[in-house]
Design an enzyme around this catalytic site. Structure first.
Site, PDB file in Angstrom:
ATOM      1  N   MET A 111      -6.965  14.620 -10.433  1.00  0.00           N
ATOM      2  CA  MET A 111      -8.136  13.984 -11.009  1.00  0.00           C
ATOM      3  C   MET A 111      -8.735  13.031  -9.972  1.00  0.00           C
ATOM      4  O   MET A 111      -8.911  13.394  -8.832  1.00  0.00           O
ATOM      5  CB  MET A 111      -7.790  13.297 -12.333  1.00  0.00           C
ATOM      6  CG  MET A 111      -7.440  14.255 -13.446  1.00  0.00           C
ATOM      7  SD  MET A 111      -8.862  15.277 -13.925  1.00  0.00           S
ATOM      8  CE  MET A 111      -8.250  16.033 -15.413  1.00  0.00           C
ATOM      9  N   SER A 112      -9.013  11.779 -10.354  1.00  0.00           N
ATOM     10  CA  SER A 112      -9.785  10.898  -9.464  1.00  0.00           C
ATOM     11  C   SER A 112      -8.982  10.259  -8.342  1.00  0.00           C
ATOM     12  O   SER A 112      -9.560   9.533  -7.527  1.00  0.00           O
ATOM     13  CB  SER A 112     -10.490   9.818 -10.286  1.00  0.00           C
ATOM     14  OG  SER A 112     -11.540  10.389 -11.027  1.00  0.00           O
ATOM     15  N   VAL A 113      -7.687  10.533  -8.250  1.00  0.00           N
ATOM     16  CA  VAL A 113      -7.003  10.177  -7.004  1.00  0.00           C
ATOM     17  C   VAL A 113      -7.648  10.943  -5.852  1.00  0.00           C
ATOM     18  O   VAL A 113      -7.618  10.513  -4.697  1.00  0.00           O
ATOM     19  CB  VAL A 113      -5.491  10.471  -7.101  1.00  0.00           C
ATOM     20  CG1 VAL A 113      -4.787  10.156  -5.783  1.00  0.00           C
ATOM     21  CG2 VAL A 113      -4.857   9.661  -8.234  1.00  0.00           C
TER      22      VAL A 113
END
Length: 392
Positions: A111-113
């Protein structure tokens, strides 16, 4: 990485048959327990190539000395839907956990990592002089003239300090983040949706003000577009060249791509927990990886120092970390330990603990994408493990 020997964990991991996910349901429970580890079977994806290495295999580490300090750690990992958990101190894996059915060489959606990886690639290009953070976005991508990105600087995009008409509500089908995802192929496209990510980014509007934090996933894809423009490479190729190929990773990463082949930079990368830990190790080593320097010490120093606390408006983050900030696509706690993190919905974390020279990776499948309840439990684990490392 040097890893001690151990056994496995008995917790059940759901199979595909338990969920039967579709393109429109794979992000929702119970489907996400399977889909986050098999995204390439749901959404078109491309390989982010590593360089060939002759590295020995790794034995699986146990929770070991960390569990001695935190006897309830495994229970807390299970309660927070953890799929993979790893603690890297120096170059040694001192703790490792995988749910049954999920293996150390399995990739997991970040995801947003993924945003922190993109920020690192931008940093490498800043170091080379190919991107000037002070320049306006449209200097590099003139196609964004007339959009909300007509005026703001690259640094303001990196630090997410642009006021944008972009609703980041992950469960509202009418939100911009959902339209963004459909344009990128993460859900079935609706009538009137932009045909691809590039087109979607040109539609974004706002009042043009800057200087106050607003979390917006579109910013990262704008950065990836800039990366493509200055390198002449597709983003997936640039991510390999400037980061992944230098890590001595165990496996290629993958990234989802839209109909044009544009990589979903803000949330589409999948990799193993061990390889993600290598990204954190590179940051704590001042930007140097086994395959060479990735970013300058100055870039890393600026990330670890944190950004503007005055600009931070995310109360969910500052309720836990009152001195928190966001800079260069990383969340900075501002706490006494100097913890910095890449964070993704549904429980993804790449956590840096400079005090103990340690990296913590936690990859999860929360049933809810982004609630204060789950973040509180997750942050509690990360902070407690960081403190336990003081005694290990």
């Amino acid at each position: 990485m040097n890893t001690p020997t151990t056994g496995s964990h008995p917790a059940r991991y759901p199979s595909a048959a338990a969920g039967e996910p579709t393109l429109d349901s794979w992000q929702e429970p119970p489907h996400n327990r399977w889909a986050f580890a098999h995204l390439g079977e749901m959404v078109p994806s491309a390989a982010v190539s590593r360089r060939p290495v002759n590295a020995p295999g790794h034995a699986l580490a146990r929770l070991g000395a960390i569990a001695a300090q935190l006897p309830d750690l495994e229970q807390r990992l299970e309660q927070t839907y953890t799929d993979a958990f790893l603690v890297l101190r120096g170059t040694e894996v001192v703790a490792e956990y995988y749910r049954a059915g999920f293996a150390p060489d399995d990739r997991h959606l970040l995801m947003s990592v993924s945003k922190s990886l993109c920020g690192t690639v931008v940093g490498a290009l800043v170091d080379e002089g190919r991107i000037d953070p002070a320049q306006p976005v449209t200097e590099y991508v003139p196609e964004l003239a007339g959009s909300v990105y007509d005026g703001p600087s690259v640094l303001q995009v990196l630090d997410m300090q642009i006021s944008i008409d972009y609703n980041e509500d992950y469960v509202d089908p009418a939100s911009e983040v959902q339209t963004h995802g459909r344009s990128a192929g993460w859900r079935t496209r609706a009538t009137g949706d932009p045909a691809d990510t590039y087109e979607f980014l040109t539609t974004l509007r706002g009042d043009g003000s800057t200087g106050e934090f607003q979390y917006c996933s579109a910013n990262t894809d704008v950065l990836a577009w800039i990366v493509e423009r200055v390198t002449g490479l597709r983003y997936v190729e640039a991510l390999s060249t400037y980061l992944w190929a230098k890590l001595d990773a165990d496996r290629d990463a993958t990234i989802t791509v839209d109909t044009t082949g544009f990589g979903f930079a803000h949330g589409g990368v999948s990799c193993t927990a061990r390889d993600l830990a290598r990204v954190g190790r590179m940051m704590l080593d001042g930007g140097v990886a086994p395959g060479g320097r990735v970013v300058s010490e100055d870039w890393v120093r600026r990330v670890l120092a944190g950004g503007s606390h005055e600009a931070m408006t995310d109360k969910g983050f500052t309720n836990t970390f009152p001195d928190g900030s966001y800079t260069r696509q990383w969340w900075c706690t501002g706490n006494e330990r100097g913890n910095v993190s890449g964070i993704g919905i549904h429980g993804q974390n790449l956590w840096l603990d400079p005090l103990t020279d340690s990296v913590i990776v936690k990859l999860s499948s929360w049933p809810d994408p982004d609630t204060e309840h789950w973040h509180r439990l997750q942050n509690g684990i990360l902070l407690d493990v960081s403190r336990a490392l003081d005694a290990v």
